[in-house]
Scaffold this motif. Structure first.
Motif, PDB file in Angstrom:
ATOM      1  N   TRP A 198      39.007  21.395   9.386  1.00 33.76           N
ATOM      2  CA  TRP A 198      38.166  21.632   8.411  1.00 33.76           C
ATOM      3  C   TRP A 198      37.003  20.696   8.108  1.00 33.76           C
ATOM      4  O   TRP A 198      35.723  21.120   7.952  1.00 33.76           O
ATOM      5  N   TRP A 199      37.020  19.392   8.497  1.00 31.16           N
ATOM      6  CA  TRP A 199      35.993  18.564   8.677  1.00 31.16           C
ATOM      7  C   TRP A 199      35.001  18.809   9.414  1.00 31.16           C
ATOM      8  O   TRP A 199      33.793  17.925   9.286  1.00 31.16           O
ATOM      9  N   LYS A 200      35.140  19.319  10.536  1.00 29.79           N
ATOM     10  CA  LYS A 200      34.097  19.767  11.528  1.00 29.79           C
ATOM     11  C   LYS A 200      32.836  20.566  10.737  1.00 29.79           C
ATOM     12  O   LYS A 200      31.762  20.516  11.220  1.00 29.79           O
ATOM     13  N   VAL A 258      27.183  15.059   8.974  1.00 26.93           N
ATOM     14  CA  VAL A 258      27.236  13.802   8.012  1.00 26.93           C
ATOM     15  C   VAL A 258      28.417  12.934   8.058  1.00 26.93           C
ATOM     16  O   VAL A 258      28.326  11.807   7.460  1.00 26.93           O
ATOM     17  N   LEU A 259      29.429  13.402   8.856  1.00 24.54           N
ATOM     18  CA  LEU A 259      30.482  12.709   9.215  1.00 24.54           C
ATOM     19  C   LEU A 259      30.432  12.128  10.689  1.00 24.54           C
ATOM     20  O   LEU A 259      30.345  13.021  11.537  1.00 24.54           O
ATOM     21  N   THR A 260      30.553  11.001  10.934  1.00 19.91           N
ATOM     22  CA  THR A 260      30.688  10.324  12.112  1.00 19.91           C
ATOM     23  C   THR A 260      31.736  10.262  13.037  1.00 19.91           C
ATOM     24  O   THR A 260      31.553  10.052  14.345  1.00 19.91           O
ATOM     25  N   GLY A 319      40.734  13.487   9.761  1.00 19.35           N
ATOM     26  CA  GLY A 319      42.051  14.053  10.170  1.00 19.35           C
ATOM     27  C   GLY A 319      43.086  13.275  10.224  1.00 19.35           C
ATOM     28  O   GLY A 319      44.152  13.554  10.018  1.00 19.35           O
ATOM     29  N   TRP A 320      42.922  12.035  10.565  1.00 16.92           N
ATOM     30  CA  TRP A 320      44.156  11.000  10.602  1.00 16.92           C
ATOM     31  C   TRP A 320      44.463  10.768   9.170  1.00 16.92           C
ATOM     32  O   TRP A 320      45.758  10.424   8.985  1.00 16.92           O
ATOM     33  N   GLU A 321      43.587  10.616   8.036  1.00 15.05           N
ATOM     34  CA  GLU A 321      43.751  10.314   6.754  1.00 15.05           C
ATOM     35  C   GLU A 321      44.727  11.538   6.292  1.00 15.05           C
ATOM     36  O   GLU A 321      45.844  11.235   5.420  1.00 15.05           O
ATOM     37  N   GLU A 322      44.268  12.682   6.472  1.00 15.88           N
ATOM     38  CA  GLU A 322      44.972  13.926   5.870  1.00 15.88           C
ATOM     39  C   GLU A 322      46.330  13.992   6.426  1.00 15.88           C
ATOM     40  O   GLU A 322      47.212  14.478   5.420  1.00 15.88           O
ATOM     41  N   ARG A 323      46.663  13.534   7.445  1.00 16.78           N
ATOM     42  CA  ARG A 323      48.067  13.605   7.994  1.00 16.78           C
ATOM     43  C   ARG A 323      49.178  12.269   7.779  1.00 16.78           C
ATOM     44  O   ARG A 323      50.288  12.504   8.057  1.00 16.78           O
ATOM     45  N   ALA A 324      48.413  11.315   7.191  1.00 17.51           N
ATOM     46  CA  ALA A 324      49.351  10.076   6.836  1.00 17.51           C
ATOM     47  C   ALA A 324      50.394  10.441   5.835  1.00 17.51           C
ATOM     48  O   ALA A 324      50.049  11.070   4.797  1.00 17.51           O
ATOM     49  N   ARG A 325      51.400   9.565   5.779  1.00 20.44           N
ATOM     50  CA  ARG A 325      52.303   9.528   4.795  1.00 20.44           C
ATOM     51  C   ARG A 325      51.961   8.547   3.734  1.00 20.44           C
ATOM     52  O   ARG A 325      52.212   8.749   2.516  1.00 20.44           O
ATOM     53  N   ARG A 326      51.544   7.398   4.159  1.00 15.98           N
ATOM     54  CA  ARG A 326      51.143   6.213   3.396  1.00 15.98           C
ATOM     55  C   ARG A 326      49.743   5.732   3.628  1.00 15.98           C
ATOM     56  O   ARG A 326      49.689   5.526   4.983  1.00 15.98           O
ATOM     57  N   ILE A 327      49.069   5.559   2.744  1.00 17.33           N
ATOM     58  CA  ILE A 327      47.702   4.734   2.913  1.00 17.33           C
ATOM     59  C   ILE A 327      47.529   3.459   2.148  1.00 17.33           C
ATOM     60  O   ILE A 327      47.771   3.694   0.958  1.00 17.33           O
TER      61      ILE A 327
END
Length: 284
Positions: free
Chosen positions: A89-91, A96-98, A103-111
Motif C-alpha cells: 500500500w505504501w507504494k 514522499v516516502l523514501t 512495510g517492516w513496521e506493519e508486520r512487526a509484533r513489537r515496536i
C-alpha cells in the motif's frame, strides 16, 4: 548496516526460503543456475531479496530442481512468492516516502522506540504531522498533504488493526517542550491525543524521559526496534535520518541498541507520572 534499498519483509522471507532450499539440496549457486540455464546474477538477486522475485515458471523450476514435491509446501511457498511480488500500500506514496520502512513496521509484533525531538509518526495528529513536514523546509504544500495522508493510513494499518503490535515509545521531554511552544490549538490537540492513546489503547505504552536525567544511553538519536514472532524474521533497528533511514540488522548491533533502549526506559518516568506530565501541559 543495510543500504537504503533494504528488501521488504516478504522478499527477505522468500530469499531465506530459497537459500534454505538450495542448501538443503546441497547445491551451490553456480550449480543451481547452471542446471536451470540462468544468467549468473539471476539467482543471486533472488536470494538477496532486493531486485528480483521469480515468475511462476521460474519459481516452479526452482522447486523442481530442489526436490520440493509436497503439494502443501509448494503452495505455501507459492503464496509467499505472491506476497513478495504484490505491490504494498505504501507504494502509493512513494513520491514522499523514501524507503520501505512502513512495510517492516506493519508486520512487526513489537515496536520499541525512542524519540528525542518530535512526536513519533504513529502518534501524530494530522495537524502536527503537517507542521513537522513543513519544518524540514524541503516540502511543497502538495507533498505535505501527501505525507499527512500516508501518516494517517499508516496509523490505521499499524495501531488500528486487529492484533495490533505492542508499541512502547519513550518520548524525550524536550519533544514535549517543543510541542508546547507551537500554536496552542495544535499543541493542545496533540497533547490530548497522546493522553488518549496512552490511556485508551492497551497496546500502546507511552513513557517520558525527563530532562532531569541529563545524559543518557540514546544520545545517538531517534531509534526504532522492530521485533517479529516469525523465526524467519530476526529483529531490525531503524535509525531515522533526514533522507533515507539506516537499517541495522547485525545481531550484535541490534542487541547494543536494545540495551540503549532498555536504559532510557529505566530512566523514564513511570507511565502514570508521564501521562500526568503530558496532561498538565494542556492549557485549556
Amino acid at each position: 548496516m543495510a543500504p537504503p534499498n533494504q528488501p521488504s519483509i516478504e522478499r527477505r522471507r522468500l530469499a531465506a526460503e530459497l537459500r534454505g532450499l538450495r542448501e538443503g539440496a546441497k547445491m551451490t549457486v553456480e550449480e543451481a543456475r547452471t542446471a536451470l540455464g540462468w544468467s549468473s546474477g539471476r539467482l543471486n538477486h533472488m536470494e538477496g531479496g532486493r531486485h528480483s522475485v521469480p515468475d511462476t515458471s521460474g519459481f516452479r523450476a526452482l522447486l523442481d530442481l530442489y526436490g520440493v514435491t509436497d503439494p502443501l509446501q509448494r503452495e505455501a511457498l507459492e503464496a509467499l512468492r505472491r506476497e513478495a511480488k504484490a505491490r504494498p500500500w505504501w507504494k502509493d506514496f512513494d513520491d514522499v516516502l523514501t524507503d520501505g520502512f512502513l512495510g517492516w513496521e506493519e508486520r512487526a509484533r513489537r515496536i520499541f522506540a525512542f524519540h528525542p525531538i518530535v512526536v513519533p509518526g504513529l502518534l501524530q495528529t494530522p495537524e502536527y504531522a503537517a507542521a513537522s513536514a513543513r519544518a524540514s523546509q524541503a516540502r511543497t504544500e502538495e507533498e505535505v498533504e501527501r505525507i499527512v495522508a500516508a501518516r494517517v493510513e499508516r496509523q490505521q494499518r499499524v495501531l488500528g488493526k486487529e492484533g495490533a503490535p505492542e508499541f512502547r515509545c519513550v518520548l524525550d521531554e524536550s519533544a514535549l517542550l517543543r510541542l508546547a511552544a507551537m500554536p496552542s490549538e495544535l499543541a493542545n490537540a496533540q497533547l490530548r491525543h497522546l493522553v488518549d492513546m496512552a490511556t485508551s489503547v492497551n497496546t500502546v505504552e507511552l513513557l517520558v524521559l525527563p530532562i532531569s536525567v541529563g545524559l543518557h544511553a540514546s544520545l545517538h538519536g531517534s531509534t526504532v526496534l522492530l521485533e517479529y514472532d516469525d523465526e524467519r524474521d530476526p529483529p531490525i533497528v531503524y535509525l531515522e535520518t533526514r533522507g533515507h533511514g539506516t537499517y541495522v540488522t547485525g545481531l550484535a548491533q541490534v542487541a547494543d541498541y536494545r540495551m540503549a533502549l532498555d536504559a532510557v526506559t529505566a530512566d523514564a518516568l513511570s507511565k502514570s507520572v508521564g501521562i500526568e506530565l503530558i496532561a498538565g501541559m494542556i492549557t485549556e
